[in-house]
Design an enzyme around this catalytic site. Structure first.
Site, short mmCIF file in Angstrom:
data_model
loop_
_atom_site.label_atom_id
_atom_site.label_comp_id
_atom_site.label_asym_id
_atom_site.label_seq_id
_atom_site.Cartn_x
_atom_site.Cartn_y
_atom_site.Cartn_z
N TYR A 91 0.84 -1.20 0.00
CA TYR A 91 0.00 0.00 0.00
C TYR A 91 0.88 1.25 0.00
O TYR A 91 0.60 2.22 -0.71
CB TYR A 91 -0.93 0.00 1.22
CG TYR A 91 -1.95 -1.10 1.19
CD1 TYR A 91 -3.13 -0.97 0.48
CD2 TYR A 91 -1.73 -2.29 1.88
CE1 TYR A 91 -4.08 -1.99 0.45
CE2 TYR A 91 -2.66 -3.32 1.86
CZ TYR A 91 -3.83 -3.16 1.15
OH TYR A 91 -4.75 -4.17 1.11
N ASN A 114 -12.66 -0.35 -5.37
CA ASN A 114 -12.43 -0.80 -6.74
C ASN A 114 -13.69 -1.52 -7.26
O ASN A 114 -14.07 -2.56 -6.71
CB ASN A 114 -11.22 -1.76 -6.75
CG ASN A 114 -10.97 -2.42 -8.08
OD1 ASN A 114 -11.54 -2.06 -9.10
ND2 ASN A 114 -10.09 -3.41 -8.07
N HIS A 123 -5.98 -7.28 -5.61
CA HIS A 123 -5.41 -8.37 -4.81
C HIS A 123 -3.89 -8.36 -4.84
O HIS A 123 -3.25 -8.97 -3.99
CB HIS A 123 -5.95 -9.73 -5.28
CG HIS A 123 -5.65 -10.05 -6.70
ND1 HIS A 123 -6.42 -9.58 -7.75
CD2 HIS A 123 -4.65 -10.78 -7.26
CE1 HIS A 123 -5.92 -10.04 -8.88
NE2 HIS A 123 -4.84 -10.75 -8.61
#
Length: 159
Positions: A91, A114, A123
């Protein structure tokens, strides 16, 4: 919007088309979904998803439409599509790539929003140190998707 559902290694998976592009996916069956795609685009996306889940497709070619989302979310979603198949970013790394190094949590929110998971591969974004955290479809599905891609990427690298 037309929904089609297919069986997959992550359970039933529904995909929506608007006549010109893919505009949504959903983990599980959407009530109005049909099992037989009834237009060219729906048949194409179902074929691509089946090939992806079979380990035969590493890049989707179907057009995707994401009409909603803030500028930041759109930047994160674009960055997701640039993460190579079989690889991950954290992230924090994605936050830096979109120009806000302190926005790792906001990247997580964008991932959660999303509208087309799997096709736009949220993912592939993991926590610091590769830790598996957060996924709208649940961590077992995230693990399955990452394992599928890792196995295919390894086969390609060694063949």
């Amino acid at each position: 919007m037309r929904w089609t559902v297919l069986d997959s290694p992550i359970g039933e998976f529904s995909v929506a088309t608007d006549g010109t592009s893919i505009c949504g996916t959903h983990f599980g069956r959407v009530e109005s979904a049909t099992e037989e795609p009834d237009d060219v685009l729906s048949r194409q996306v179902v074929a691509e998803l089946r090939a992806y889940f079979a380990g035969e497709l590493t890049a989707f070619t179907v057009a995707v439409s994401m009409p909603r989302g803030s500028d930041f979310e759109r930047a994160v979603w674009r960055e997701m599509t640039r993460i190579p198949y079989g690889e991950t970013l954290t992230y924090g790394e994605v936050a830096r790539l979109v120009g806000d190094a302190g926005a790792a949590r906001a990247v997580g929110v964008a991932c959660n929003r999303n509208p087309v998971p799997v096709i736009v591969p949220c993912h592939r974004i993991v926590g610091a140190g590769g830790k598996l955290v957060g996924f709208g479809g649940g961590l077992p599905r995230k693990v399955t998707l990452l394992e599928l891609e890792a196995a295919v990427a390894l086969r390609h690298a060694w063949s």
